[in-house]
Design a protein around this motif. Sequence first.
Motif, PDB file in Angstrom:
ATOM      1  N   ALA A 173      -2.280  -8.782  -9.363  1.00 36.75           N
ATOM      2  CA  ALA A 173      -1.191  -8.192  -8.582  1.00 36.75           C
ATOM      3  C   ALA A 173      -0.318  -9.333  -8.109  1.00 36.75           C
ATOM      4  O   ALA A 173      -0.822 -10.368  -7.691  1.00 36.75           O
TER       5      ALA A 173
ATOM      6  N   VAL B  60      -2.632  -1.295  -2.494  1.00 37.67           N
ATOM      7  CA  VAL B  60      -2.328  -2.723  -2.497  1.00 37.67           C
ATOM      8  C   VAL B  60      -1.868  -3.079  -1.084  1.00 37.67           C
ATOM      9  O   VAL B  60      -0.874  -2.534  -0.602  1.00 37.67           O
TER      10      VAL B  60
ATOM     11  N   VAL C 246      -6.314  -5.536  -3.541  1.00 28.64           N
ATOM     12  CA  VAL C 246      -6.204  -4.286  -4.286  1.00 28.64           C
ATOM     13  C   VAL C 246      -7.513  -3.520  -4.155  1.00 28.64           C
ATOM     14  O   VAL C 246      -8.589  -4.085  -4.336  1.00 28.64           O
TER      15      VAL C 246
ATOM     16  N   VAL D  93       5.797  -4.694  -6.215  1.00 28.04           N
ATOM     17  CA  VAL D  93       4.458  -5.183  -6.574  1.00 28.04           C
ATOM     18  C   VAL D  93       4.299  -5.056  -8.082  1.00 28.04           C
ATOM     19  O   VAL D  93       4.526  -3.981  -8.643  1.00 28.04           O
TER      20      VAL D  93
ATOM     21  N   LEU E 262       1.698  -5.024 -11.080  1.00 35.18           N
ATOM     22  CA  LEU E 262       0.271  -4.832 -11.316  1.00 35.18           C
ATOM     23  C   LEU E 262      -0.012  -4.996 -12.797  1.00 35.18           C
ATOM     24  O   LEU E 262       0.747  -4.500 -13.629  1.00 35.18           O
TER      25      LEU E 262
ATOM     26  N   VAL F 243      -7.577  -3.230 -12.218  1.00 36.31           N
ATOM     27  CA  VAL F 243      -6.355  -3.921 -11.836  1.00 36.31           C
ATOM     28  C   VAL F 243      -6.710  -5.406 -11.893  1.00 36.31           C
ATOM     29  O   VAL F 243      -7.465  -5.897 -11.068  1.00 36.31           O
TER      30      VAL F 243
END
Length: 168
Positions: A56, A165, A38, A63, A65, A53
């Motif tokens: 993930a 990502v 990320v 995805v 998060l 973040v």
Amino acid sequence: ASPRGLAALLLLSGCQFLPPELRKPKMPFRMSPLKHEVTLQPAPGMGPAPFKVDQAQASPAEVKLTLSNPGAFAIRVLWTEGTFITADSITYPIGVKGGPGQKGGVASDPTTIEPKGLVQVTVIAVAKDGKPVVAAGKPMEPPYRVGLKVTIETSGEKWKGTVWVFVS
């Protein structure tokens, strides 16, 4: 030993003479978790991101998060736009599903993160008809990347940037 017994013995012990990569049966699916990286990329002129973040989790065409707000004020995350980009450069728009207490919705629905709070957001690839790509029967296998353009509003200030990502 009878010829049949000898043939059976050779068949049974024959596995030992195969190279190791042929001895193990191949699994039809990936056993190892997907790797992801990320990156928060501020827009030109913007300082560091006012959120983090923390986690993930990636799966085909989706995805998850976990975003956290380390600050003392609530922040609003506005998902301005985003794309899923496959390895062969096919792009899909995104849909954003919010965490507990938030309705799942389109990417334009804002997400509020309370001070010192966490929010889990699921970003999905969406087909042209607005349905998730996975539901449309088009699995999107890694590698792929997701680019989410976001605007963060916190205590009268705005931060703009992209959450990238990379999934492999």
